[in-house]
Design a protein around this motif. Structure first.
Motif, short mmCIF file in Angstrom:
data_model
loop_
_atom_site.label_atom_id
_atom_site.label_comp_id
_atom_site.label_asym_id
_atom_site.label_seq_id
_atom_site.Cartn_x
_atom_site.Cartn_y
_atom_site.Cartn_z
N ARG A 3 0.85 -1.27 -0.09
CA ARG A 3 -0.04 -0.17 0.02
C ARG A 3 0.99 1.39 -0.12
NH1 ARG A 3 -3.32 2.75 4.26
NH2 ARG A 3 -4.76 4.15 2.88
N TYR A 4 1.96 1.38 0.63
CA TYR A 4 2.71 2.32 1.06
C TYR A 4 4.24 2.08 0.59
CZ TYR A 4 -1.29 4.65 3.53
OH TYR A 4 -2.24 5.00 3.83
N PRO A 5 4.34 1.85 -0.58
CA PRO A 5 6.00 1.45 -0.95
C PRO A 5 6.85 2.32 -0.56
CG PRO A 5 4.52 1.42 -2.89
CD PRO A 5 3.74 1.63 -1.79
N MET A 6 6.61 3.54 -0.90
CA MET A 6 7.81 4.49 -0.73
C MET A 6 7.87 4.86 0.84
SD MET A 6 7.05 7.49 -3.32
CE MET A 6 6.78 7.11 -4.80
N THR A 84 -15.79 0.81 1.27
CA THR A 84 -15.97 0.00 2.64
C THR A 84 -14.83 -0.99 2.51
OG1 THR A 84 -17.51 -1.81 1.68
CG2 THR A 84 -18.45 0.27 2.96
N THR A 85 -14.38 -1.42 3.52
CA THR A 85 -13.47 -2.60 3.65
C THR A 85 -13.97 -3.75 4.61
OG1 THR A 85 -11.88 -1.04 3.62
CG2 THR A 85 -11.07 -3.22 4.34
N ALA A 86 -13.74 -4.87 4.02
CA ALA A 86 -14.15 -6.16 4.76
C ALA A 86 -13.15 -7.14 4.18
CB ALA A 86 -15.42 -6.78 4.20
N ASP A 87 -12.83 -7.99 5.18
CA ASP A 87 -11.55 -8.82 4.82
C ASP A 87 -10.36 -8.34 4.43
OD1 ASP A 87 -13.28 -11.10 6.14
OD2 ASP A 87 -14.22 -11.29 4.20
N GLY A 88 -10.21 -7.03 4.83
CA GLY A 88 -9.16 -6.45 4.08
C GLY A 88 -8.94 -5.66 2.69
N ARG A 89 -10.10 -6.34 1.92
CA ARG A 89 -10.66 -5.66 0.57
C ARG A 89 -11.40 -4.61 0.66
NH1 ARG A 89 -10.40 -11.01 -3.07
NH2 ARG A 89 -10.88 -9.49 -4.69
N ALA A 90 -11.02 -3.51 -0.11
CA ALA A 90 -11.78 -2.59 -0.43
C ALA A 90 -12.93 -2.80 -1.63
CB ALA A 90 -11.03 -1.26 -0.58
N SER A 91 -14.17 -2.33 -1.38
CA SER A 91 -15.19 -2.37 -2.40
C SER A 91 -16.02 -1.08 -2.48
CB SER A 91 -15.96 -3.64 -2.16
OG SER A 91 -16.86 -3.37 -0.97
N VAL A 92 -16.67 -1.04 -3.70
CA VAL A 92 -17.35 0.49 -3.80
C VAL A 92 -18.76 0.21 -4.69
CG1 VAL A 92 -15.85 1.28 -5.65
CG2 VAL A 92 -17.18 2.98 -4.17
N LYS A 93 -19.64 0.53 -4.53
CA LYS A 93 -20.78 0.60 -5.24
C LYS A 93 -20.55 1.39 -6.72
CE LYS A 93 -25.62 1.18 -5.57
NZ LYS A 93 -27.21 1.51 -4.88
N VAL A 94 -20.86 0.98 -7.76
CA VAL A 94 -20.71 1.49 -8.99
C VAL A 94 -22.27 1.62 -9.90
CG1 VAL A 94 -19.53 1.71 -11.25
CG2 VAL A 94 -18.39 0.78 -9.27
N THR A 95 -22.54 2.67 -9.86
CA THR A 95 -23.86 3.20 -10.57
C THR A 95 -23.48 3.81 -11.92
OG1 THR A 95 -24.97 3.35 -8.52
CG2 THR A 95 -26.02 4.16 -10.30
N ALA A 96 -24.17 3.20 -13.06
CA ALA A 96 -24.16 3.75 -14.12
C ALA A 96 -25.21 4.03 -14.76
CB ALA A 96 -23.43 2.83 -15.36
N ARG A 141 -14.19 -4.24 -6.61
CA ARG A 141 -13.51 -4.79 -5.38
C ARG A 141 -12.20 -4.88 -5.40
NH1 ARG A 141 -14.25 -10.81 -2.33
NH2 ARG A 141 -13.28 -9.89 -0.14
N SER A 142 -11.45 -4.40 -4.74
CA SER A 142 -9.95 -4.50 -4.99
C SER A 142 -9.26 -5.91 -5.00
CB SER A 142 -9.12 -3.62 -3.49
OG SER A 142 -9.33 -4.62 -2.32
N ASN A 143 -8.17 -5.69 -5.66
CA ASN A 143 -7.53 -7.14 -5.90
C ASN A 143 -6.98 -7.74 -4.69
OD1 ASN A 143 -8.13 -7.47 -8.73
ND2 ASN A 143 -6.71 -5.52 -9.01
N ARG A 144 -6.37 -6.89 -3.77
CA ARG A 144 -5.86 -7.36 -2.74
C ARG A 144 -6.19 -6.43 -1.24
NH1 ARG A 144 -2.25 -4.22 -6.12
NH2 ARG A 144 -1.50 -2.47 -4.88
N SER A 145 -5.64 -6.75 -0.39
CA SER A 145 -5.84 -5.96 0.88
C SER A 145 -5.42 -4.71 1.05
CB SER A 145 -5.23 -7.07 2.12
OG SER A 145 -6.15 -8.20 2.41
N LEU A 146 -6.51 -3.83 1.32
CA LEU A 146 -5.73 -2.45 1.47
C LEU A 146 -6.18 -1.75 2.90
CD1 LEU A 146 -7.44 -0.95 -2.01
CD2 LEU A 146 -5.07 -1.78 -1.22
N SER A 147 -5.30 -1.26 3.35
CA SER A 147 -5.47 -0.75 4.97
C SER A 147 -5.55 0.85 4.95
CB SER A 147 -4.44 -1.29 5.88
OG SER A 147 -3.04 -0.88 5.61
#
Length: 160
Positions: A3-6, A84-96, A141-147
């Motif tokens: 998440r924060y490589p630098m 939102t974050t669940a089990d470390g992964r972020a998700s967001v509702k997308v409406t088009a 939904r994110s591919n990996r855990s984000l904190s």
């Protein structure tokens, strides 16, 4: 770490500097430069892997959208909910919202960012066959855990 490589690299390098200073006082036959070199190499490798994973995800997302034939820019027709974050992964509702006179599909690239705007992950979500004059929903939904505090933004959106 990805998440924060630098930041991680900076922390690792600070640890190396402090560790090298204290290791210089010991009778270790390997010497402080060997330990410092190994630690710096490990920190650099981890930061590089995090950056490589993000670059790969971004390239993959771009490729998916580039493959959509006859797509037109629809970024203004797409809204995101609150991440939102669940089990470390972020998700967001997308409406088009489909303002066309026939059913259309949408390809949406969502970037997950930190509070400073640094991209943490990127994904593409497809909303298929949204009826004319209606809106459709999907979840990115994110591919990996984000904190930490994660934000989401529409990077690209195509209607096809």
């Amino acid at each position: 770490m990805a998440r924060y490589p630098m930041r991680w690299t900076a922390c690792a390098l600070l640890t190396v500097v402090v560790g090298a200073g204290t290791a210089g006082c010991s009778d270790n036959s390997n010497g402080p430069s060997s330990s410092a070199s190994k630690a710096a190499s490990a920190a650099s490798s981890l930061a590089s892997r995090g950056a490589d994973a993000l670059a790969s995800a971004t390239a993959s997302a771009g490729k998916k959208l580039d493959e959509l034939k006859g797509g037109i820019d629809a970024k203004d027709a797409v809204r995101l909910g609150r991440p939102t974050t669940a089990d470390g992964r972020a998700s967001v509702k997308v409406t088009a919202e489909n303002s066309a006179s026939s059913a259309k599909s949408f390809g949406v690239q969502v970037n997950f960012t930190d509070t400073s705007g640094n991209t943490l992950d990127t994904v593409v979500v497809t909303l298929s066959d949204v009826p004319a004059g209606k809106s459709g929903d999907a979840t990115a939904r994110s591919n990996r855990s984000l904190s930490g505090q994660v934000k989401a933004e529409v990077a690209r959106a195509l209607r096809y």
